[in-house]
Design a protein around this motif. Structure first.
Motif, PDB file in Angstrom:
ATOM      1  N   LEU A   2      21.428 -14.962  -3.740  1.00  0.00           N
ATOM      2  CA  LEU A   2      20.430 -14.244  -4.519  1.00  0.00           C
ATOM      3  C   LEU A   2      19.985 -14.590  -5.848  1.00  0.00           C
ATOM      4  N   ALA A   3      21.686 -14.401  -6.248  1.00  0.00           N
ATOM      5  CA  ALA A   3      21.259 -15.278  -7.566  1.00  0.00           C
ATOM      6  C   ALA A   3      21.058 -16.290  -7.644  1.00  0.00           C
ATOM      7  N   ALA A   4      20.803 -17.083  -6.897  1.00  0.00           N
ATOM      8  CA  ALA A   4      20.266 -18.732  -7.030  1.00  0.00           C
ATOM      9  C   ALA A   4      18.389 -18.308  -6.276  1.00  0.00           C
ATOM     10  N   ALA A   5      17.674 -17.611  -5.965  1.00  0.00           N
ATOM     11  CA  ALA A   5      16.260 -17.510  -5.601  1.00  0.00           C
ATOM     12  C   ALA A   5      15.595 -17.629  -6.339  1.00  0.00           C
ATOM     13  N   ASP A   6      14.816 -17.493  -6.028  1.00  0.00           N
ATOM     14  CA  ASP A   6      13.245 -18.217  -6.964  1.00  0.00           C
ATOM     15  C   ASP A   6      12.948 -16.352  -6.097  1.00  0.00           C
ATOM     16  N   ASP A   7      12.463 -16.285  -4.965  1.00  0.00           N
ATOM     17  CA  ASP A   7      12.241 -15.200  -4.272  1.00  0.00           C
ATOM     18  C   ASP A   7      12.784 -14.714  -2.946  1.00  0.00           C
ATOM     19  N   VAL A   8      13.304 -13.527  -2.472  1.00  0.00           N
ATOM     20  CA  VAL A   8      14.008 -13.136  -1.597  1.00  0.00           C
ATOM     21  C   VAL A   8      12.599 -12.140  -1.020  1.00  0.00           C
ATOM     22  N   ILE A   9      13.156 -13.200   0.878  1.00  0.00           N
ATOM     23  CA  ILE A   9      12.237 -11.901   1.612  1.00  0.00           C
ATOM     24  C   ILE A   9      13.699 -11.262   2.508  1.00  0.00           C
ATOM     25  N   ASP A  10      13.239 -10.094   2.311  1.00  0.00           N
ATOM     26  CA  ASP A  10      14.046  -9.033   3.256  1.00  0.00           C
ATOM     27  C   ASP A  10      14.053  -8.966   5.261  1.00  0.00           C
ATOM     28  N   ASN A  11      14.574  -9.641   5.501  1.00  0.00           N
ATOM     29  CA  ASN A  11      14.420  -9.371   6.624  1.00  0.00           C
ATOM     30  C   ASN A  11      15.548  -8.219   7.732  1.00  0.00           C
ATOM     31  N   SER A  12      16.210  -7.444   7.330  1.00  0.00           N
ATOM     32  CA  SER A  12      16.378  -5.866   7.320  1.00  0.00           C
ATOM     33  C   SER A  12      16.124  -5.300   8.500  1.00  0.00           C
ATOM     34  N   ALA A  13      14.721  -5.026   8.550  1.00  0.00           N
ATOM     35  CA  ALA A  13      13.433  -3.992   9.099  1.00  0.00           C
ATOM     36  C   ALA A  13      13.359  -5.415  10.348  1.00  0.00           C
ATOM     37  N   GLY A  14      12.315  -4.668  11.327  1.00  0.00           N
ATOM     38  CA  GLY A  14      11.676  -5.415  12.224  1.00  0.00           C
ATOM     39  C   GLY A  14      10.751  -6.588  11.902  1.00  0.00           C
ATOM     40  N   PRO A  15      10.143  -7.095  12.462  1.00  0.00           N
ATOM     41  CA  PRO A  15       9.444  -7.869  12.669  1.00  0.00           C
ATOM     42  C   PRO A  15       7.838  -7.442  11.558  1.00  0.00           C
ATOM     43  N   GLU A  16       8.048  -6.418  11.926  1.00  0.00           N
ATOM     44  CA  GLU A  16       6.792  -5.918  11.338  1.00  0.00           C
ATOM     45  C   GLU A  16       6.756  -5.866   9.799  1.00  0.00           C
ATOM     46  N   GLN A  17       7.790  -6.327   9.220  1.00  0.00           N
ATOM     47  CA  GLN A  17       8.035  -5.661   7.640  1.00  0.00           C
ATOM     48  C   GLN A  17       7.938  -7.464   6.812  1.00  0.00           C
ATOM     49  N   LEU A  18       7.873  -8.272   7.800  1.00  0.00           N
ATOM     50  CA  LEU A  18       8.073  -9.564   7.726  1.00  0.00           C
ATOM     51  C   LEU A  18       6.677 -10.445   7.107  1.00  0.00           C
ATOM     52  N   ALA A  19       5.737  -9.665   7.908  1.00  0.00           N
ATOM     53  CA  ALA A  19       4.371 -10.067   7.733  1.00  0.00           C
ATOM     54  C   ALA A  19       4.130 -10.065   6.312  1.00  0.00           C
ATOM     55  N   PRO A  20       3.924  -8.940   5.342  1.00  0.00           N
ATOM     56  CA  PRO A  20       3.651  -8.924   4.388  1.00  0.00           C
ATOM     57  C   PRO A  20       3.854  -9.206   3.215  1.00  0.00           C
ATOM     58  N   GLN A  21       5.276  -9.862   3.659  1.00  0.00           N
ATOM     59  CA  GLN A  21       6.067 -10.487   2.890  1.00  0.00           C
ATOM     60  C   GLN A  21       6.178 -11.904   2.362  1.00  0.00           C
ATOM     61  N   ILE A  22       5.820 -12.206   3.594  1.00  0.00           N
ATOM     62  CA  ILE A  22       5.470 -13.722   4.120  1.00  0.00           C
ATOM     63  C   ILE A  22       3.744 -14.050   3.505  1.00  0.00           C
ATOM     64  N   ASP A  23       2.598 -12.917   3.642  1.00  0.00           N
ATOM     65  CA  ASP A  23       1.810 -13.624   3.116  1.00  0.00           C
ATOM     66  C   ASP A  23       1.063 -13.244   1.489  1.00  0.00           C
ATOM     67  N   ALA A  24       2.710 -12.657   0.814  1.00  0.00           N
ATOM     68  CA  ALA A  24       2.236 -11.854  -0.430  1.00  0.00           C
ATOM     69  C   ALA A  24       2.979 -13.936  -0.842  1.00  0.00           C
ATOM     70  N   LEU A  25       3.748 -14.437  -0.283  1.00  0.00           N
ATOM     71  CA  LEU A  25       4.245 -15.069  -0.496  1.00  0.00           C
ATOM     72  C   LEU A  25       3.538 -16.657  -0.256  1.00  0.00           C
TER      73      LEU A  25
END
Ligand code: ATP
Length: 206
Positions: A171-194
């Motif tokens: 996490l210290a090395a990351a410019d961006d972080v995708i939080d994948n702790s919840a289900g796939p529906e949580q991923l889509a908006p993060q990926i869209d924004a990135l």
């Protein structure tokens, strides 16, 4: 993190079972090209490759499976207890892998390219990328999802996790972080924004 190679290169990393493949597939569905460090590492020793021939010349024909492909378990076993053999193998393969990764990244034609490297930080590949995105879950989630996918024992997965950098370092090395702790529906908006952000950054370079 500046690199002289066009196009914009986004590094994607994360611990075992964090969801790198799942995330990478979502970017690919948007037309983004992927370069996978693990795939490249396998391609350089594919049947018919000069490197595979050199491995056989050096270690003998018992390094091959019946179908002519590399017996990875035999090779791992061989270099595990022989430091000089390991050095020889690394000196053969590392330049080939690095060159092929660079060639593939430079050849990508999508607005930006995703470089999937599970061991990006461990192998110090930061100079290849412009920006790093980390797929993040807790260690418990890594363990649970890896066991669900692969089976095996908790000890085996824990040993692999122990050989990788830990969550804090990643996490210290990351410019961006995708939080994948919840289900796939949580991923889509993060990926869209990135994706939108990376398209903008790519456009700024042109
Ligand atoms: P590895 O480093 O081991 O190759 P990875 O980081 O590529 O793993 P994935 O294979 O994408 O991880 O995900 C690990 C497992 O967790 C897979 O079985 C995947 O289907 C599942 N998974 C991924 N994301 C989620 C999620 N948000 N919710 C539930 N399961 C998920």
């Amino acid at each position: 993190m500046e690199n002289p190679i066009k196009p914009l290169i986004i590094g994607l990393t994360g611990g075992i079972g964090s969801g790198k493949t799942t995330v990478a597939n979502a970017f690919a569905a948007k037309g983004i090209e992927l370069v996978d460090a693990d795939v490249v590492a396998r391609q350089v020793v594919a049947p018919g490759s000069a490197a595979l021939q050199q491995i056989v010349d050096h270690f003998g024909p018992n390094m091959l499976l019946a179908d002519g492909s590399l017996d990875r378990a035999a090779l791992r076993q061989r270099v595990f207890s022989h430091a000089a053999d390991k050095d020889w193998l690394n000196a053969l393969l590392h330049p080939l892998i690095r060159q092929k990764m660079q060639d593939e990244l430079a050849a990508a034609s999508s607005p930006y390219v995703l470089f999937i490297a599970p061991l990006l930080l461990e192998n110090q590949l930061q100079s290849y990328i412009d920006r790093l995105v980390v797929v993040d879950v807790t260690e418990q989630t890594q363990l649970a999802r890896t066991l669900l996918r692969d089976g095996g024992s908790e000890q085996q997965v824990a040993a692999i996790m122990a050989a990788q950098v830990d969550r804090t370092q990643r996490l210290a090395a990351a410019d961006d972080v995708i939080d994948n702790s919840a289900g796939p529906e949580q991923l889509a908006p993060q990926i869209d924004a990135l994706h939108q952000r990376y398209l903008k950054l790519a456009a700024q370079r042109r």
